[in-house]
Scaffold this motif. Structure first.
Motif, PDB file in Angstrom:
ATOM      1  N   PRO A 255     -12.477 -21.786  38.984  1.00 30.39           N
ATOM      2  CA  PRO A 255     -11.259 -20.634  38.562  1.00 30.39           C
ATOM      3  C   PRO A 255     -10.158 -20.795  39.129  1.00 30.39           C
ATOM      4  O   PRO A 255      -9.730 -21.202  40.534  1.00 30.39           O
ATOM      5  CB  PRO A 255     -11.845 -19.352  39.532  1.00 30.39           C
ATOM      6  CG  PRO A 255     -12.945 -19.555  40.198  1.00 30.39           C
ATOM      7  CD  PRO A 255     -13.530 -20.749  39.606  1.00 30.39           C
ATOM      8  N   GLY A 256      -9.266 -21.108  38.425  1.00 33.14           N
ATOM      9  CA  GLY A 256      -7.714 -21.615  38.721  1.00 33.14           C
ATOM     10  C   GLY A 256      -6.932 -22.614  38.813  1.00 33.14           C
ATOM     11  O   GLY A 256      -6.233 -23.437  39.006  1.00 33.14           O
ATOM     12  N   SER A 257      -8.519 -23.939  38.422  1.00 35.88           N
ATOM     13  CA  SER A 257      -8.294 -25.338  38.605  1.00 35.88           C
ATOM     14  C   SER A 257      -7.799 -25.777  37.043  1.00 35.88           C
ATOM     15  O   SER A 257      -8.236 -24.524  36.399  1.00 35.88           O
ATOM     16  CB  SER A 257      -9.466 -25.575  39.140  1.00 35.88           C
ATOM     17  OG  SER A 257      -9.909 -26.109  39.740  1.00 35.88           O
ATOM     18  N   ASP A 258      -7.090 -27.151  37.114  1.00 36.19           N
ATOM     19  CA  ASP A 258      -6.661 -27.040  35.920  1.00 36.19           C
ATOM     20  C   ASP A 258      -7.752 -27.282  34.962  1.00 36.19           C
ATOM     21  O   ASP A 258      -8.902 -27.782  35.073  1.00 36.19           O
ATOM     22  CB  ASP A 258      -6.134 -28.848  36.367  1.00 36.19           C
ATOM     23  CG  ASP A 258      -5.470 -29.336  34.359  1.00 36.19           C
ATOM     24  OD1 ASP A 258      -6.890 -29.281  33.775  1.00 36.19           O
ATOM     25  OD2 ASP A 258      -4.614 -29.938  34.966  1.00 36.19           O
ATOM     26  N   PRO A 259      -7.153 -26.566  33.760  1.00 32.50           N
ATOM     27  CA  PRO A 259      -8.710 -27.037  32.720  1.00 32.50           C
ATOM     28  C   PRO A 259      -9.652 -29.008  32.662  1.00 32.50           C
ATOM     29  O   PRO A 259     -10.643 -28.457  32.038  1.00 32.50           O
ATOM     30  CB  PRO A 259      -8.287 -26.856  31.278  1.00 32.50           C
ATOM     31  CG  PRO A 259      -6.816 -26.208  31.958  1.00 32.50           C
ATOM     32  CD  PRO A 259      -6.594 -26.543  32.936  1.00 32.50           C
ATOM     33  N   ALA A 260      -8.424 -29.647  33.237  1.00 35.37           N
ATOM     34  CA  ALA A 260      -9.247 -30.881  32.981  1.00 35.37           C
ATOM     35  C   ALA A 260     -10.428 -30.876  33.435  1.00 35.37           C
ATOM     36  O   ALA A 260     -11.569 -31.844  33.889  1.00 35.37           O
ATOM     37  CB  ALA A 260      -8.172 -32.188  33.140  1.00 35.37           C
ATOM     38  N   VAL A 261     -10.159 -30.141  34.664  1.00 38.94           N
ATOM     39  CA  VAL A 261     -11.360 -30.235  36.065  1.00 38.94           C
ATOM     40  C   VAL A 261     -13.242 -30.006  35.278  1.00 38.94           C
ATOM     41  O   VAL A 261     -14.272 -30.226  35.781  1.00 38.94           O
ATOM     42  CB  VAL A 261     -11.468 -28.854  37.199  1.00 38.94           C
ATOM     43  CG1 VAL A 261     -12.112 -29.336  37.526  1.00 38.94           C
ATOM     44  CG2 VAL A 261     -10.062 -29.798  37.867  1.00 38.94           C
ATOM     45  N   GLY A 262     -13.183 -29.013  34.119  1.00 36.88           N
ATOM     46  CA  GLY A 262     -13.963 -28.291  33.618  1.00 36.88           C
ATOM     47  C   GLY A 262     -14.998 -28.287  34.376  1.00 36.88           C
ATOM     48  O   GLY A 262     -14.693 -27.200  35.561  1.00 36.88           O
TER      49      GLY A 262
END
Length: 153
Positions: free
Chosen positions: A56-63
């Motif tokens: 949560p809250g991470s860049d969407p690229a982290v997936g």
């Protein structure tokens, strides 16, 4: 097997869903250095064999990452996993008190240390309460799955 499975965490979970609170994990960035990384584990009875790990809250690229619920349970107690997802339980002899999760993808490998007790409690008290260990297959519509695999949809 990485994949996208959004879980907003706002309001009550859908029937048959449960999630850990957001946990403060540590991402190993090398040379004994770590950075904080929020993680959450999500279980859905409609996908009874798997758990999704979100950031949560991470860049969407982290997936997100999806793996077997039973693998996570085993990994809390002994080394488990092969391939892309591996677990190493706390190890007193090496001074590690956290669950180490190693994720391997096309872009590299990440080692994440997660607090054990909240994950252990969540699996026992919430996830296994929704679907007991060994009862996952009873929730699958095997005829529909075979039809889908055979291309019949």
């Amino acid at each position: 097997m990485p994949g996208r499975h959004p879980f907003t965490g706002h309001g009550p979970a859908a029937a048959g869903d449960c999630a850990t609170p957001v946990l403060n994990a540590q991402l190993n960035i090398g040379d004994g250095r770590f950075i904080d990384l929020p993680v959450r584990f999500v279980y859905r009875a409609r996908a009874p064999f798997s758990v999704v790990m979100e950031f949560p809250g991470s860049d969407p690229a982290v997936g997100t990452w999806e793996f077997a619920r039973d693998l996570l349970w085993k990994g809390l107690h002994r080394p488990a996993g092969m391939g892309d997802v591996r677990f190493a339980p706390p190890c007193r002899c090496h001074g590690r008190r956290l669950l180490r999760i190693t994720l391997r993808g096309d872009d590299g490998t990440a080692s994440i240390d997660v607090p054990v007790e909240p994950v252990h409690s969540w699996l026992r008290e919430r996830s296994f309460a929704l679907v007991p260990r060994g009862g996952e297959a009873e929730l699958i519509d095997w005829d529909a799955e075979l039809g889908r695999l055979a291309g019949g949809r």
